[in-house]
Design an enzyme around this catalytic site. Structure first.
Site, PDB file in Angstrom:
ATOM      1  N   ASP A 473       0.961  -0.968  -0.397  1.00 17.70           N
ATOM      2  CA  ASP A 473      -0.395   0.206  -0.145  1.00 17.70           C
ATOM      3  C   ASP A 473       0.835   1.349   0.399  1.00 17.70           C
ATOM      4  O   ASP A 473       1.894   1.339   0.858  1.00 17.70           O
ATOM      5  CB  ASP A 473      -0.744  -0.111   1.258  1.00 17.70           C
ATOM      6  N   HIS A 474       0.653   1.750  -1.094  1.00 13.32           N
ATOM      7  CA  HIS A 474       1.565   3.071  -1.601  1.00 13.32           C
ATOM      8  C   HIS A 474       1.384   4.689  -0.428  1.00 13.32           C
ATOM      9  O   HIS A 474       2.103   4.951  -0.270  1.00 13.32           O
ATOM     10  CB  HIS A 474       1.711   3.703  -2.514  1.00 13.32           C
TER      11      HIS A 474
END
Length: 503
Positions: A473-474
Site C-alpha cells: 500500500d503506497h
C-alpha cells in the site's frame, strides 16, 4: 394448559447464528441429522458456509429433531430458524407445528371466517312470536366451536332460497365444520358440489425441490409415512421427464433460439453456457478484491533470486530428527525470511485508518497464507507468527493448510491478518501482481522454483531460481521501504545462514 400449548413449549427453534463478524447470511451445505434423530447439547447438526468459511453448527439443547426448515444449498439469513427440536419426545406425538397458543385463543380468529360464510338475512325476514318454543331436531350440532344450539322462542318466516342469498344452511354448516377442523358434516355429501382437492402432503424443502425441478406434487405418488411426499419421490417423478426434454431432432421452422443454459448444480450435455451463483466465499473474495484494488494504491516490485542454498537447507532439515513429524518445504523458509525482513523493517507491518487519517503500526505479525479451496480463495493467518521458532512455524503452516483443504477453517482464523504470502509457484507460475487483502499493508507472491542457467562465481551453472513479487500500500509504504523489505527476503533466501546472523 392445553395440549397445543404444551406442544408449543416442547418445540425449540435453533436459529442461524452469526458465526463470523457481522455476517448476515449463510448457506446450508450439509445436514448431519434428519427428522426423528436424537440430538444432544453440543452435537453438530449441520455445516454452513458463510462469506468467510465453512463452519459446523452444534445444537444447544437435547431432544429429537422435529423439522428441518431448509434443504441443503439454501442461503438463510442470520436469525432465521433452521431446525426445530422436540425437547420431550417421550411425552408422545407433538401437535400441529406452528407458533399457535392455546386452542381457546384460536377460536375468536376462526369465528369471522365461519361467520363470513353465513347467508345474510333478507330484508323481509322478520321474527314472529310463537306460542311455544319449537323443539330442536335431534342430533343437531352447533355450527361454531364453543357455541350451543340456540334456544330462542322465535323462528324466521319461511322464504324462498335464491342464488344471491348464498348457500343453504346445510352448506354453511358443512363449510364451517371444515373451517373449525372437524371435517365435513354429515349433510355435506348431499350438497352436490365437488369437494375441494386435497393438497399433497410434503415438507417445505421437498416443495421447493419440486418447484425447482418443475414437478407437480399432485402427480407424485407418495411413499413416506401417512402419505407424505419425500425427496426420493420427487426425484423419481422428475427422472422420466429428463429424456423427454432432450431434443431429438432439429426444429422444423428456422426460428432463432436462445442458447441453452445450465446451472452448476444441474449441468446439461446440451448447454452452451453454465450459470454459477456468486455466493459464500467467492462473493466475499470478489467484493474484498474490488474494495482493495480501488481503495489502496498498489505498487508491485519484483526480484529474481538464486535459491540453490535454500533448497539444500530444505533437504537437510527433512533429515533432521528435531524436525521429524513436521512438513518442511521452501514455503516455510520463505515465510521465515519474510518475518525476518519485517523485524528489520517494522514500518511495513501497518494499516491505514481512513476514518481517523492515521497509520496504525502493529507490533505483531499475523501471517496470512492464501489457500485455494473448492469454495474459493481463503486467507487464514498464523497468529503472532513473529514469536514462533522454525519448528513451530512449520507445524502451524501444516495445520493451516490441511484445515483449509478440509474446508474447516474458522472465521476467527481469517481475521486480523497483517501481511500475506501467496504461493503461485505450486501452479507452475513464475510470479504475479497480487492484490492486497483489505486492511493489510503488504502481500508477497512466491513463484515456482526452476532450474536454469545462472552466473555463479563467474561461471554459468544450472541453479535453482525463483521470482518474488511484493505488492504494498503506497499510502503507508514508500518505494524505499518496500524495496528494502523485498531485498531482505531475497538476501535470506540466497544465503539462508542469514536467518541466524540477522535473527
Amino acid at each position: 394448559m392445553t395440549d397445543s400449548a404444551i406442544s408449543a413449549t416442547r418445540i425449540r427453534e435453533f436459529k442461524m447464528p452469526d458465526v463470523g463478524e457481522g455476517l448476515t447470511e449463510a448457506e446450508i451445505l450439509k445436514w448431519y441429522v434428519q427428522p426423528g434423530d436424537t440430538v444432544t447439547d453440543g452435537q453438530v447438526v449441520c455445516e454452513v458456509e458463510t462469506a468467510k468459511a465453512a463452519v459446523e453448527l452444534p445444537i444447544p439443547f437435547d431432544g429429537a429433531v422435529h423439522e428441518l426448515r431448509f434443504e441443503e444449498g439454501t442461503t438463510v439469513d442470520v436469525g432465521t430458524p433452521i431446525i426445530t427440536v422436540d425437547t420431550d419426545p417421550s411425552a408422545g406425538p407433538v401437535g400441529p407445528a406452528g407458533p399457535a397458543g392455546p386452542a381457546e385463543a384460536a377460536a375468536p380468529a376462526e369465528r369471522p371466517a365461519a361467520a363470513a360464510l353465513a347467508p345474510a338475512p333478507a330484508p323481509e325476514a322478520e321474527a314472529e312470536p310463537e306460542s311455544a318454543p319449537e323443539a330442536e331436531p335431534e342430533g343437531r350440532q352447533p355450527v361454531l366451536v364453543g357455541y350451543g344450539v340456540s334456544t330462542s322462542s322465535t323462528k324466521r318466516r319461511p322464504r324462498k332460497q335464491s342464488a344471491a342469498q348464498g348457500p343453504p344452511p346445510e352448506a354453511v354448516q358443512a363449510i364451517a365444520a371444515e373451517v373449525n377442523g372437524h371435517g365435513p358434516a354429515s349433510g355435506a355429501a348431499t350438497l352436490g358440489a365437488p369437494a375441494p382437492e386435497a393438497r399433497p402432503l410434503a415438507k417445505p424443502p421437498v416443495r421447493k425441490l419440486a418447484k425447482d425441478l418443475g414437478v407437480d406434487l399432485a402427480t407424485v405418488t407418495p411413499t413416506g409415512p401417512d402419505g407424505v411426499v419425500t425427496r426420493e419421490d420427487v426425484h423419481a417423478a422428475a427422472a422420466p421427464a429428463a429424456p423427454a426434454a432432450a431434443p431429438t431432432a432439429a426444429p422444423a421452422a428456422a426460428e432463432p433460439q436462445a442458447p441453452s443454459v445450465a446451472t452448476e448444480a444441474e449441468p446439461s450435455a446440451y448447454a452452451r453456457e453454465t450459470r454459477v451463483p456468486v455466493k459464500g466465499v467467492r462473493k466475499a473474495t470478489a467484493q474484498a478484491m474490488v474494495n482493495s484494488a480501488f481503495t489502496a494504491p498498489h505498487v508491485t516490485e519484483f526480484v529474481t533470486v538464486d535459491v540453490t542454498r535454500t533448497m539444500k537447507l530444505v533437504r537437510e532439515l527433512k533429515q533432521d530428527p528435531d524436525m521429524e513429524g513436521v512438513r518442511i518445504n521452501p514455503l516455510l523458509l520463505v515465510a521465515k525470511a519474510f518475518l525476518l525482513a519485517i523485524r528489520r523493517n517494522p514500518e511495513v507491518n501497518a494499516a491505514w485508518d481512513e476514518e481517523n487519517q492515521e497509520i496504525v503500526r502493529k507490533h505483531y505479525v499475523n501471517l496470512g497464507i492464501a489457500a485455494a479451496t473448492p469454495r474459493g480463495l481463503i486467507v487464514p493467518n498464523i497468529k503472532d507468527a513473529q514469536d514462533k521458532t522454525l519448528s513451530e512455524l512449520a507445524s502451524a503452516l501444516g495445520e493451516l493448510v490441511s484445515t483449509a483443504r478440509d474446508g474447516k477453517t474458522s472465521p476467527a482464523a481469517m481475521s486480523g491478518g497483517t501481511v500475506t504470502i501467496t504461493n503461485v509457484g505450486v501452479f507452475g507460475i513464475d510470479t504475479g501482481t497480487p492484490i492486497l487483502n483489505p486492511g493489510e499493508s503488504a502481500i508477497l507472491a512466491f513463484g515456482q522454483i526452476r532450474e536454469q542457467p545462472w552466473v555463479h562465481k563467474g561461471k554459468i551453472k544450472p541453479r535453482h531460481v525463483t521470482t518474488l513479487a511484493l505488492s504494498f500500500d503506497h499510502r503507508l509504504v514508500d518505494g524505499e521501504l518496500g524495496s528494502k523489505v523485498l531485498a531482505d527476503i531475497a538476501a535470506v533466501l540466497e544465503k539462508p545462514k542469514r536467518l541466524m546472523t540477522w535473527g
